[in-house]
Write a protein that holds these residues in place. Structure first.
Motif, PDB file in Angstrom:
ATOM      1  N   UNK A 188      64.350   0.881 -34.525  1.00 34.69           N
ATOM      2  CA  UNK A 188      63.656   0.655 -35.810  1.00 34.69           C
ATOM      3  C   UNK A 188      62.609   1.718 -36.147  1.00 34.69           C
ATOM      4  N   UNK A 189      62.934   2.975 -35.970  1.00 36.39           N
ATOM      5  CA  UNK A 189      61.995   4.033 -36.362  1.00 36.39           C
ATOM      6  C   UNK A 189      62.226   4.294 -37.850  1.00 36.39           C
ATOM      7  N   UNK A 190      61.651   3.415 -38.664  1.00 35.31           N
ATOM      8  CA  UNK A 190      61.876   3.394 -40.096  1.00 35.31           C
ATOM      9  C   UNK A 190      60.577   3.656 -40.836  1.00 35.31           C
ATOM     10  N   UNK A 191      60.695   4.063 -42.090  1.00 33.29           N
ATOM     11  CA  UNK A 191      59.525   4.497 -42.847  1.00 33.29           C
ATOM     12  C   UNK A 191      58.471   3.411 -42.993  1.00 33.29           C
ATOM     13  N   UNK A 192      58.860   2.161 -42.969  1.00 31.62           N
ATOM     14  CA  UNK A 192      57.899   1.069 -43.128  1.00 31.62           C
ATOM     15  C   UNK A 192      56.814   1.110 -42.058  1.00 31.62           C
ATOM     16  N   UNK A 193      57.156   1.665 -40.886  1.00 27.84           N
ATOM     17  CA  UNK A 193      56.200   1.745 -39.781  1.00 27.84           C
ATOM     18  C   UNK A 193      55.390   3.037 -39.797  1.00 27.84           C
ATOM     19  N   UNK A 235      66.726  -1.923 -38.626  1.00 27.50           N
ATOM     20  CA  UNK A 235      66.472  -3.301 -39.071  1.00 27.50           C
ATOM     21  C   UNK A 235      66.774  -3.430 -40.566  1.00 27.50           C
ATOM     22  N   UNK A 236      67.707  -4.319 -40.901  1.00 22.84           N
ATOM     23  CA  UNK A 236      68.148  -4.454 -42.286  1.00 22.84           C
ATOM     24  C   UNK A 236      67.360  -5.487 -43.094  1.00 22.84           C
ATOM     25  N   UNK A 237      66.504  -6.271 -42.450  1.00 25.81           N
ATOM     26  CA  UNK A 237      65.789  -7.310 -43.189  1.00 25.81           C
ATOM     27  C   UNK A 237      64.679  -6.746 -44.069  1.00 25.81           C
ATOM     28  N   UNK A 287      73.264   1.186 -35.001  1.00 29.87           N
ATOM     29  CA  UNK A 287      73.367  -0.266 -34.924  1.00 29.87           C
ATOM     30  C   UNK A 287      72.507  -0.878 -36.027  1.00 29.87           C
ATOM     31  N   UNK A 288      73.089  -1.738 -36.846  1.00 25.60           N
ATOM     32  CA  UNK A 288      72.332  -2.481 -37.848  1.00 25.60           C
ATOM     33  C   UNK A 288      72.084  -3.888 -37.331  1.00 25.60           C
ATOM     34  N   UNK A 289      70.878  -4.390 -37.541  1.00 26.72           N
ATOM     35  CA  UNK A 289      70.552  -5.737 -37.069  1.00 26.72           C
ATOM     36  C   UNK A 289      69.652  -6.443 -38.071  1.00 26.72           C
ATOM     37  N   UNK A 290      69.567  -7.763 -37.936  1.00 36.13           N
ATOM     38  CA  UNK A 290      68.676  -8.561 -38.779  1.00 36.13           C
ATOM     39  C   UNK A 290      67.800  -9.488 -37.950  1.00 36.13           C
ATOM     40  N   UNK A 291      67.954  -9.443 -36.628  1.00 36.55           N
ATOM     41  CA  UNK A 291      67.137 -10.223 -35.712  1.00 36.55           C
ATOM     42  C   UNK A 291      66.461  -9.262 -34.742  1.00 36.55           C
ATOM     43  N   UNK A 350      70.646  -6.445 -29.421  1.00 37.63           N
ATOM     44  CA  UNK A 350      71.921  -6.966 -28.924  1.00 37.63           C
ATOM     45  C   UNK A 350      72.524  -8.052 -29.809  1.00 37.63           C
ATOM     46  N   UNK A 351      71.700  -8.802 -30.523  1.00 37.42           N
ATOM     47  CA  UNK A 351      72.164 -10.003 -31.212  1.00 37.42           C
ATOM     48  C   UNK A 351      73.033  -9.671 -32.428  1.00 37.42           C
ATOM     49  N   UNK A 352      74.294 -10.093 -32.358  1.00 36.18           N
ATOM     50  CA  UNK A 352      75.259  -9.917 -33.443  1.00 36.18           C
ATOM     51  C   UNK A 352      75.509  -8.447 -33.801  1.00 36.18           C
ATOM     52  N   UNK A 353      75.447  -7.557 -32.817  1.00 35.52           N
ATOM     53  CA  UNK A 353      75.592  -6.127 -33.122  1.00 35.52           C
ATOM     54  C   UNK A 353      76.751  -5.443 -32.392  1.00 35.52           C
TER      55      UNK A 353
END
Length: 205
Positions: free
Chosen positions: A17-22, A60-62, A85-89, A93-96
């Protein structure tokens, strides 16, 4: 602590999750300072690529797909990776399908960088432990934000430090990026501490 083994660890670098929001958004990483951790993340990715270590970028897609905050930060986006890997939790690992991808490649050790220490990094490290994988947490290539809620208040430094101590006690070897790169180049495993030893050390006068 490092262990030299006849069979060096088969690592994958997990860039969480090295995304711009952070980096410049409402969830600005405060400790370690985000600009410092971004440099270390880039160094870890470069070292992994040079050593032939698979690099997994997690997104993180959320946060809202296609928003500025959702986008991968350029420090990561400008570097090569082997899997997105895209995730929402929280857990990577979860659902990915990540677990199967790692197993197909014989990966036995996860090296975790990215955000946030106490949320998605923690969830990923806990699940890795339950799956029987070894893990490494690059403490200066990760980071936390401060919290205040009904349970109390904690600074980003407090959260990052306490989670790092907990990780080292049972879930991951907690090291600097510099030490991790040295271990990668030497083909060495990094050993975590134990719950009993960590607790006994805390009782020493």
């Amino acid at each position: 602590m490092t262990n030299t083994t006849a069979n060096p660890p088969r690592r994958a670098l997990i860039v969480v999750d090295v995304q711009n929001i952070y980096a410049d958004g409402p969830l600005l990483i405060e400790y370690p300072p985000v600009q410092d951790s971004l440099v270390r993340i880039g160094q870890a990715m470069d070292a992994a690529h040079a050593a032939g270590i698979p690099i997994v970028v997690v997104q993180e897609d959320s946060f809202g797909i296609d928003t500025q905050g959702w986008k991968i930060h350029n420090v990561v986006a400008s570097r090569p990776h082997d899997l997105l890997v895209h995730k929402t939790l929280p857990s990577a690992f979860t659902n990915t399908g990540l677990a199967a991808w790692l197993a197909e490649r014989g990966i036995d050790t996860l090296s975790v960088v990215g955000y946030m220490t106490h949320n998605c990094n923690a969830a990923t490290l806990y699940e890795a432990r339950h799956m029987g994988l070894s893990a490494e947490f690059l403490s200066d290539a990760t980071g936390a934000v401060p919290y205040a809620n009904a349970a109390g208040r904690a600074t980003a430094e407090e959260i990052h430090r306490v989670f790092s101590v907990v990780f080292e006690s049972n879930f991951a070897a907690v090291v600097s990026t510099e030490k991790w790169i040295a271990a990668v180049q030497a083909g060495e495993a990094l050993a975590r501490d134990s719950v009993m030893a960590s607790n006994a050390r805390a009782k020493e006068i």
